[in-house]
Design a protein around this motif. Sequence first.
Motif, PDB file in Angstrom:
ATOM      1  N   TYR A 110      20.537  37.210 -11.636  1.00 32.25           N
ATOM      2  CA  TYR A 110      20.259  35.982 -10.892  1.00 32.25           C
ATOM      3  C   TYR A 110      19.280  36.228  -9.745  1.00 32.25           C
ATOM      4  O   TYR A 110      18.374  35.421  -9.496  1.00 32.25           O
ATOM      5  N   LEU A 268      21.837  30.131  -5.989  1.00 31.04           N
ATOM      6  CA  LEU A 268      22.635  30.849  -6.980  1.00 31.04           C
ATOM      7  C   LEU A 268      23.605  29.917  -7.697  1.00 31.04           C
ATOM      8  O   LEU A 268      23.840  30.053  -8.903  1.00 31.04           O
ATOM      9  N   MET A 271      21.775  28.154 -10.384  1.00 39.74           N
ATOM     10  CA  MET A 271      21.561  29.047 -11.525  1.00 39.74           C
ATOM     11  C   MET A 271      22.828  29.171 -12.370  1.00 39.74           C
ATOM     12  O   MET A 271      22.781  29.177 -13.602  1.00 39.74           O
TER      13      MET A 271
END
Length: 408
Positions: A110, A268, A271
């Motif tokens: 990530y 994040l 994602m």
Amino acid sequence: MLDWEQIFATRSSRMRASEIRELLKLLDQPDIISFAGGIPDPALFPDVAFKEAYSEIFSSAQVGSALQYSVSEGYKPLREWIARDVAKIGIDCTPDNVFITSGSQQALDYLGKLFLSPNDTALVTWPTYLGALSAFNAYEPNYDQLSLNGNRTPEAYRDTAAKTGGAVKFAYLSADFSNPTGETVDLAGREKLLALADELDIAILEDAAYQHLRYDGEAIPPIMALDIARRGGIENTRTIYSGSFSKTLAPGLRVGFVVAAMPVIRKLVLMKQAADLHSSTINQIAIEHVASRGFDAQVAKIRSVYSKRRDAMLAALDKYMPKTATWTRPEGGMFVWVTLPEGMDGAELLAKSIATEKVAFVPGRAFYADGSNANTLRMSFSCADEAMIDEGIKRLGRLISNAIRAAA
């Protein structure tokens, strides 16, 4: 027939099989003494505690939520536990600054996706963790050697990155008992890195997978703790701290985490929503159950065992290795890094070792972004007892000594 290579994305050409994953297959061969896999000893897993955790989950009203979809940020009680735990080492944060991943490897993937555009530069140590290179490679970066001894200026890093068509985006390292070398960055080195990152205006990715595995020596504050102290709070920091329960509790549950400022956490989360929605809910609950009831005792147990195995490996290296070889003397972690005389090749040595001595290790070349330094190898002491370590190093020392004499 369809030529798949013509329709794969260009990034797929940088995907490589992990030498470590392949070598783990040797663990199934009973006649092999393996120093290859940097994995915890399954005999040390808190299996009874996990059995109790899952039994409690399935016998309570919590089972419905444990088997259900959950929030992408992660199970809140686990994030609260992590926030309390990292506070002990100077990382003052809230649970909102904690993001749960499916192992720390997902965190690296990530973070590579978040920061790297094609041709951007990642600064990494020489050598560095092979899994980090594998994660970052998909985003088509260039690599430059991260130096903390002052022989590279910020301008030199910028110029090198510009020549390859991108910008420096982050510095990645494991500051404590690194994989593969077992070495620890001292306080001065950590402060130099913070100063360099300020000059370059880049992020620092601090991989703390082995944070709890210190056997001796004095603990050094994490880079993030130093960053928080100098900037007055986590929201002003440029350091991103990643950790894992794989080396302390159990790797099979695949629970890792990232601690960072909120702008990073928010990205994040997006994602995660696009990739796998969230990490396993039930596994996060089980991890929190076990960690909150016995994490310190579990860490004390594995430290006691691994420290003895480290001592056994260092003693065997002193006893059996030729004087022309050198090795690190780690204060913690799972690894010893061996450097052989120039001209020797770790991959060739491994083939001979498997065939004649039945000893496995990881050739060092794979840990270098430029594929250099073939005369190195990584050895893990975590999964072999003291007697196996002595016998394995004895065999390996004999093989290396014979190879040196043959080349003379």
